[in-house]
Design a protein around this motif. Structure first.
Motif, PDB file in Angstrom:
ATOM      1  N   PRO A   7       0.841  -1.194   0.000  1.00 23.75           N
ATOM      2  CA  PRO A   7       0.000   0.000   0.000  1.00 23.75           C
ATOM      3  C   PRO A   7       0.877   1.245   0.000  1.00 23.75           C
ATOM      4  N   PHE A   8       0.376   2.306  -0.622  1.00 24.45           N
ATOM      5  CA  PHE A   8       1.182   3.503  -0.819  1.00 24.45           C
ATOM      6  C   PHE A   8       0.680   4.649   0.035  1.00 24.45           C
ATOM      7  N   ASN A   9       1.556   5.138   0.932  1.00 25.50           N
ATOM      8  CA  ASN A   9       1.295   6.335   1.712  1.00 25.50           C
ATOM      9  C   ASN A   9       2.253   7.416   1.224  1.00 25.50           C
ATOM     10  N   MET A 162      -9.082   3.518   2.903  1.00 27.82           N
ATOM     11  CA  MET A 162      -9.842   4.766   3.004  1.00 27.82           C
ATOM     12  C   MET A 162      -9.356   5.762   1.948  1.00 27.82           C
ATOM     13  N   ILE A 163     -10.247   6.622   1.485  1.00 26.94           N
ATOM     14  CA  ILE A 163      -9.842   7.662   0.546  1.00 26.94           C
ATOM     15  C   ILE A 163      -8.756   8.527   1.196  1.00 26.94           C
ATOM     16  N   SER A 164      -7.602   8.629   0.515  1.00 35.40           N
ATOM     17  CA  SER A 164      -6.487   9.372   1.090  1.00 35.40           C
ATOM     18  C   SER A 164      -5.904  10.403   0.131  1.00 35.40           C
ATOM     19  N   TYR A 165      -6.460  10.485  -1.093  1.00 31.21           N
ATOM     20  CA  TYR A 165      -5.890  11.362  -2.117  1.00 31.21           C
ATOM     21  C   TYR A 165      -6.921  11.496  -3.225  1.00 31.21           C
ATOM     22  N   MET A 166      -7.073  12.696  -3.756  1.00 24.17           N
ATOM     23  CA  MET A 166      -7.999  12.878  -4.876  1.00 24.17           C
ATOM     24  C   MET A 166      -7.359  13.735  -5.966  1.00 24.17           C
ATOM     25  N   LEU A 178     -14.222  14.302  -9.353  1.00 21.89           N
ATOM     26  CA  LEU A 178     -13.172  14.096  -8.355  1.00 21.89           C
ATOM     27  C   LEU A 178     -12.882  12.602  -8.230  1.00 21.89           C
ATOM     28  N   ILE A 179     -11.666  12.207  -8.556  1.00 21.73           N
ATOM     29  CA  ILE A 179     -11.289  10.794  -8.572  1.00 21.73           C
ATOM     30  C   ILE A 179     -10.650  10.427  -7.239  1.00 21.73           C
ATOM     31  N   ALA A 180     -11.261   9.487  -6.537  1.00 20.24           N
ATOM     32  CA  ALA A 180     -10.815   9.121  -5.196  1.00 20.24           C
ATOM     33  C   ALA A 180      -9.881   7.920  -5.227  1.00 20.24           C
ATOM     34  N   HIS A 181      -8.745   8.056  -4.530  1.00 19.18           N
ATOM     35  CA  HIS A 181      -7.739   6.999  -4.451  1.00 19.18           C
ATOM     36  C   HIS A 181      -7.507   6.616  -2.994  1.00 19.18           C
ATOM     37  N   SER A 182      -7.091   5.381  -2.778  1.00 20.29           N
ATOM     38  CA  SER A 182      -6.685   4.923  -1.450  1.00 20.29           C
ATOM     39  C   SER A 182      -5.234   4.461  -1.502  1.00 20.29           C
ATOM     40  N   ALA A 183      -4.667   4.189  -0.346  1.00 17.16           N
ATOM     41  CA  ALA A 183      -3.299   3.646  -0.307  1.00 17.16           C
ATOM     42  C   ALA A 183      -3.236   2.324  -1.057  1.00 17.16           C
ATOM     43  N   ASN A 184      -4.296   1.527  -0.967  1.00 18.35           N
ATOM     44  CA  ASN A 184      -4.314   0.233  -1.661  1.00 18.35           C
ATOM     45  C   ASN A 184      -4.331   0.404  -3.175  1.00 18.35           C
ATOM     46  N   GLY A 187      -1.070   1.834  -4.537  1.00 15.42           N
ATOM     47  CA  GLY A 187       0.058   0.900  -4.435  1.00 15.42           C
ATOM     48  C   GLY A 187       0.282   0.095  -5.697  1.00 15.42           C
ATOM     49  N   TRP A 188      -0.806  -0.307  -6.376  1.00 17.01           N
ATOM     50  CA  TRP A 188      -0.677  -1.065  -7.624  1.00 17.01           C
ATOM     51  C   TRP A 188      -0.091  -0.208  -8.738  1.00 17.01           C
ATOM     52  N   ARG A 189      -0.432   1.064  -8.758  1.00 16.66           N
ATOM     53  CA  ARG A 189       0.115   1.957  -9.782  1.00 16.66           C
ATOM     54  C   ARG A 189       1.622   2.161  -9.580  1.00 16.66           C
ATOM     55  N   ILE A 190       2.005   2.295  -8.319  1.00 15.26           N
ATOM     56  CA  ILE A 190       3.434   2.453  -8.015  1.00 15.26           C
ATOM     57  C   ILE A 190       4.202   1.203  -8.438  1.00 15.26           C
ATOM     58  N   LYS A 191       3.612   0.040  -8.205  1.00 15.96           N
ATOM     59  CA  LYS A 191       4.259  -1.213  -8.623  1.00 15.96           C
ATOM     60  C   LYS A 191       4.448  -1.234 -10.138  1.00 15.96           C
ATOM     61  N   TRP A 192       3.435  -0.828 -10.890  1.00 17.26           N
ATOM     62  CA  TRP A 192       3.522  -0.772 -12.358  1.00 17.26           C
ATOM     63  C   TRP A 192       4.698   0.103 -12.781  1.00 17.26           C
TER      64      TRP A 192
END
Length: 508
Positions: A7-9, A162-166, A178-184, A187-192
């Motif tokens: 997960p990405f924080n 939980m929504i942590s970034y938009m 407004l596009i809602a993102h979570s740490a989960n 995290g997949w985008r960062i892996k890509w």
């Protein structure tokens, strides 16, 4: 190398990067108004220390865990740094383009429900005109530095689901969502992205001019820092500044929006030495024409420079990729975006009823991404209208060949009955007619294809070459001339085609 998922924080990633690569550099072409202490060159570790101070100042102003905070300011790197600082205290950064007008901002502010808003010199006047914002929750970025703190705050984390970034959609067809993102999901985008970066052995300087409110910015910068790349943020994209900065710093990698690459071709042709140090080029999420890529590859001093073309969407992240070289471009069709990343992303083509189409049959492009966003904030129904089980309808129109490569033909809302692909025509004209800065095909009178063209500075419209170039195309209306700067665009330089069509209709 395949990178593990986690997960990405925002702050945790920044902090780990600073611990692993404390002396790695971050450079800027302009001072950062809300982080003046970082000057024009800093390090990962110095930036981390400044972030914690800034987060403590923001907390003292009254921002607490799970508060939503709009970042509505000039497009500089400190927009991202403020987002990281907000994440440190468990707040939710909302990344909003500084180009959005008051009317749109009021809609988004009301949708968020009593948010905070951080503005700066570029957006202060519009921010003070907002009717749906509590004036006690309006913060001027430059004034944050004046807040005195006695002790530093501790990091506060939100739950991973939980929504942590938009971020927001481009707004090419109306009020942005407004596009809602979570740490989960992030995290997949960062892996890509880390999987791509693992292919690059040398940790050379990465120069970028990307809108900091674009979802690509967060993914790209966070992944680069996790891998320890030195960074060069270019805030001012004009040719004079770009030439000065690139000559001075000699980056190894460059990323920007396709339309900025188009603008920079003039510099690449007149002063190719400016880009000689670059081995890797990367364009963000949108299609780019072939000759533009070829021009930049030819400037490189390296024998085999590479242009990475990535197709994706803010809702799904980076999706489809294709690597181009000088030799491969000679026989390439720039409409072919490439393939997905095994285990993470893929695309399919369906008809209007959702039936999967055979290879070679065009239809709607649907995406499968492990990094798909959670929802459109307070617009769940609009989000779910595009959801087909695990698949997301992109709103784009394309085709796949028998080998599985995806070709992008058009946006579904931009389809013109007499043309297979407006984007393909635009590409071909831009490739052939070097006196043009921009070509856009929209619906004109009676739905007929209407070209809007912008002539490059110092050049003249050559109608003989124009009519020769379109001789084997379906009928096109006589082109309408428009200054490049007058063409309506989003924060990431996408053309607002429907707005153009509306303006054309009203002028008739």
């Amino acid at each position: 190398m395949i990178n593990k998922y986690e997960p990405f924080n925002l702050f945790s990633n920044f902090s780990k990067s600073a611990e692993r690569f404390p002396d790695q550099t971050i450079q800027f072409d302009e001072p950062l108004p809300s982080f003046p202490e970082l000057t024009l060159s800093t390090t990962y570790l110095e930036s981390k220390k400044a972030l914690i101070v800034k987060a403590s100042q923001l907390q003292k102003l009254g921002i607490v865990k799970s508060n939503k905070v709009i970042l509505y300011k000039s497009a500089q790197f400190d927009t991202y740094l403020l987002a990281v600082a907000l994440a440190y205290i468990g707040a939710v950064p909302i990344m909003i383009s500084p180009h959005l007008p008051v009317e749109t901002m009021d809609i988004l502010t009301e949708r968020l429900g009593n948010p905070w808003l951080i503005c700066d010199f570029a957006t202060q006047k519009r921010s003070q005109q907002l009717q749906k914002l509590d004036t006690n929750q309006l913060i001027f970025a430059e004034k944050i530095n004046d807040i005195t703190i006695e002790t530093l705050s501790s990091q506060i984390k939100l739950p991973d689901d939980m929504i942590s970034y938009m971020t927001h959609t481009s707004g090419t067809t109306g009020v942005p969502k407004l596009i809602a993102h979570s740490a989960n999901s992030m995290g997949w985008r960062i892996k890509w992205q880390k999987n791509i970066l693992s292919l690059i052995r040398k940790r050379g300087l990465v120069a970028f001019h990307i809108s900091p409110v674009h979802s690509r910015f967060n993914i790209g910068i966070s992944s680069l820092m996790a891998k320890g790349f030195p960074l060069l943020s270019i805030a001012n994209p004009n040719l004079k500044n770009v030439a000065f900065v690139l000559r001075k710093c000699e980056p190894f990698i460059i990323e920007t929006h396709p339309n900025h690459f188009v603008q920079w071709t003039q510099l690449a042709k007149e002063k190719p030495e400016v880009f000689a140090s670059v081995k890797y080029y990367h364009s963000t999420f949108d299609a780019i024409n072939k000759e533009t890529m070829a021009i930049f590859l030819r400037t490189s001093k390296y024998r085999k420079p590479i242009f990475l073309q990535v197709y994706g969407q803010s809702e799904c992240g980076p999706m489809i990729m294709r690597f181009h070289t000088k030799s491969s471009l000679k026989r390439a069709n720039a409409r072919v975006m490439g393939v997905g990343m095994l285990g993470l992303t893929k695309a399919r083509i369906v008809d209007q009823n959702g039936r999967v189409q055979a290879a070679g049959t065009p239809g709607n492009i649907q995406m499968l991404s492990k990094g798909r966003a959670l929802t459109y904030f307070n617009e769940d129904q609009r989000f779910n209208e595009n959801v087909y089980g695990k698949w997301w309808d992109s709103g784009d129109y394309g085709v796949k060949n028998r080998l599985g490569s995806l070709s992008l033909l058009d946006r579904q809302v931009d389809l013109i009955q007499t043309i297979d692909s407006t984007l393909a025509i635009e590409d071909r004209l831009l490739d052939q007619l070097t006196f043009l800065d921009e070509v856009i095909i929209i619906r004109g009178k009676e739905g007929k294809p209407q070209p809007i063209v912008s002539v490059r500075a110092g050049q003249k419209m050559d109608f003989d070459r124009w009519f020769a170039a379109i001789s084997d195309f379906p009928h096109l209306n006589e082109p309408i001339m428009m200054d490049y700067d007058k063409i309506p665009r989003t924060a990431t330089m996408k053309v607002q085609r429907l707005r153009l069509e509306k303006a054309l209709t009203q002028s008739e």
